[in-house]
Design an enzyme around this catalytic site. Structure first.
Site, short mmCIF file in Angstrom:
data_model
loop_
_atom_site.label_atom_id
_atom_site.label_comp_id
_atom_site.label_asym_id
_atom_site.label_seq_id
_atom_site.Cartn_x
_atom_site.Cartn_y
_atom_site.Cartn_z
N THR A 8 43.25 33.34 56.95
CA THR A 8 43.07 33.52 55.50
C THR A 8 42.94 32.17 54.81
O THR A 8 43.48 31.17 55.29
CB THR A 8 44.27 34.27 54.88
N ASN A 10 43.69 32.40 51.51
CA ASN A 10 44.45 32.78 50.32
C ASN A 10 45.92 32.39 50.53
O ASN A 10 46.63 33.02 51.31
CB ASN A 10 44.28 34.29 50.10
N HIS A 12 48.47 32.70 48.66
CA HIS A 12 49.46 33.68 48.22
C HIS A 12 49.75 34.70 49.33
O HIS A 12 50.88 35.06 49.58
CB HIS A 12 48.95 34.44 46.98
N ASP A 69 42.41 42.26 54.94
CA ASP A 69 41.48 42.48 53.83
C ASP A 69 42.08 43.55 52.93
O ASP A 69 42.58 44.57 53.42
CB ASP A 69 40.08 42.89 54.31
N THR A 70 42.06 43.28 51.65
CA THR A 70 42.74 44.14 50.70
C THR A 70 41.80 44.51 49.56
O THR A 70 41.00 43.68 49.13
CB THR A 70 43.98 43.40 50.13
N PHE A 149 50.25 37.50 42.48
CA PHE A 149 48.90 36.95 42.34
C PHE A 149 47.90 38.09 42.12
O PHE A 149 48.29 39.27 42.10
CB PHE A 149 48.53 36.12 43.58
N GLY A 150 46.65 37.72 41.98
CA GLY A 150 45.59 38.72 41.87
C GLY A 150 45.86 39.71 40.74
O GLY A 150 46.12 39.32 39.60
N HIS A 177 51.27 47.55 49.95
CA HIS A 177 50.21 47.77 50.93
C HIS A 177 50.33 46.77 52.10
O HIS A 177 50.31 47.14 53.26
CB HIS A 177 48.86 47.60 50.22
N ARG A 178 50.49 45.51 51.76
CA ARG A 178 50.55 44.46 52.80
C ARG A 178 51.85 44.59 53.60
O ARG A 178 51.85 44.49 54.82
CB ARG A 178 50.45 43.08 52.14
P1 ITT Z 1 40.99 35.85 52.51
O1 ITT Z 1 39.76 36.70 52.71
O2 ITT Z 1 40.77 34.41 52.78
O3 ITT Z 1 42.19 36.41 53.22
P2 ITT Z 1 40.76 36.80 49.75
O4 ITT Z 1 41.43 36.38 48.47
O5 ITT Z 1 39.26 36.79 49.78
O6 ITT Z 1 41.39 35.92 50.93
P3 ITT Z 1 40.80 39.71 50.01
O7 ITT Z 1 39.32 39.77 50.04
O8 ITT Z 1 41.56 40.52 50.99
O9 ITT Z 1 41.32 38.21 50.15
O10 ITT Z 1 41.43 40.09 48.62
C1 ITT Z 1 40.72 40.52 47.57
C2 ITT Z 1 41.39 40.23 46.27
O11 ITT Z 1 42.29 41.30 45.98
C3 ITT Z 1 42.25 38.97 46.19
O12 ITT Z 1 41.50 37.82 45.91
C4 ITT Z 1 43.17 39.33 45.03
O13 ITT Z 1 42.53 39.15 43.80
C5 ITT Z 1 43.37 40.82 45.25
N1 ITT Z 1 44.61 41.08 46.01
C6 ITT Z 1 44.77 41.10 47.36
N2 ITT Z 1 46.05 41.36 47.66
C7 ITT Z 1 46.71 41.52 46.48
C8 ITT Z 1 48.04 41.78 46.13
O14 ITT Z 1 48.98 41.92 47.04
N3 ITT Z 1 48.34 41.85 44.84
C9 ITT Z 1 47.40 41.71 43.88
N4 ITT Z 1 46.12 41.43 44.12
C10 ITT Z 1 45.77 41.34 45.42
#
Ligand code: ITT
Length: 191
Positions: A8, A10, A12, A69-70, A149-150, A177-178
């Site tokens: 990752t 990311n 956070h 991936d989320t 975050f996010g 979820h995670r």
């Molecule tokens: P990597 O692919 O490098 O892991 P990314 O930020 O691109 O990082 P994702 O595509 O999985 O990761 O995530 C999509 C977005 O969803 C992420 O940038 C956040 O804005 C949001 N997100 C993911 N997990 C979250 C969480 O636990 N709480 C709130 N927002 C989240």
């Protein structure tokens, strides 16, 4: 203690997973293995992206690794932003831009049901395994809380009075979820 590389960029997510995983595994970051790379995620589903990300890093390193991936899926937006959660407001956008966009799209909308879905793909000794986690909730009408975050400031999980951004990390991780996907991965790794 076994090492697992987390594919990752990311920070956070990295911190959350380091907190969730406990003492049995040491989570290595891309920085720890001196990889400074963009990881492609061009698939149509979160499962597809998790597989694509982990394969990319496994092919570069040969190390046991996993990717997450989320997506945030909002009922009234037909499941959007979903797989586009990171870049919903456009390439290079911020978490704030994304939140502004969904709040704008949900103005006056009564049905605010949503869920976070997380897919983790793990490769150990060349074999792939997928673990999934989901949490249901609603999108608030305004931001509440400053942690996380996010989309955390606008996600209120069902059965709780605090958004994810108002919760201490252990509470979010316990129901998220995670957290759920990681719990399944750890169970599989340790059984
Ligand atoms: P990597 O692919 O490098 O892991 P990314 O930020 O691109 O990082 P994702 O595509 O999985 O990761 O995530 C999509 C977005 O969803 C992420 O940038 C956040 O804005 C949001 N997100 C993911 N997990 C979250 C969480 O636990 N709480 C709130 N927002 C989240």
């Amino acid at each position: 203690m076994s090492d697992l590389l987390f594919a990752t960029n990311n920070s956070h997510k990295l911190r959350e997973i380091q907190e969730i995983i406990g003492n049995e595994f040491r989570i290595l970051s891309l920085k720890d293995v001196k990889l400074d790379i963009d990881i492609p995620e061009t698939q149509e589903t979160i499962e597809g992206n998790a597989v694509q990300k982990v394969r990319f890093v496994y092919e570069l390193t040969g190390l046991n690794c996993f990717a997450d991936d989320t997506g945030l899926e909002i009922d009234a937006l037909n499941g959007r932003p979903g797989v586009y959660s990171a870049r919903y407001a456009g390439e290079g956008c911020s978490f704030d831009d994304n939140i502004n966009k969904i709040l704008r799209e949900l103005t006056g909308v009564e049905n605010r049901k949503a869920c976070f879905r997380c897919a983790i793909c793990l490769i150990t000794d060349g074999e792939e395994h997928i673990f999934q986690g989901r949490v249901n909730g609603v999108i608030t009408t305004e931001r509440k809380g400053t942690d996380g975050f996010g989309y955390d400031p606008v996600f209120l999980p069902d059965g709780h009075r605090q958004t994810f951004a108002m919760m201490p990390a252990y509470l979010k991780n316990g129901i998220s979820h995670r957290g759920r996907a990681v719990e399944k991965m750890v169970k599989w790794l340790t059984c």
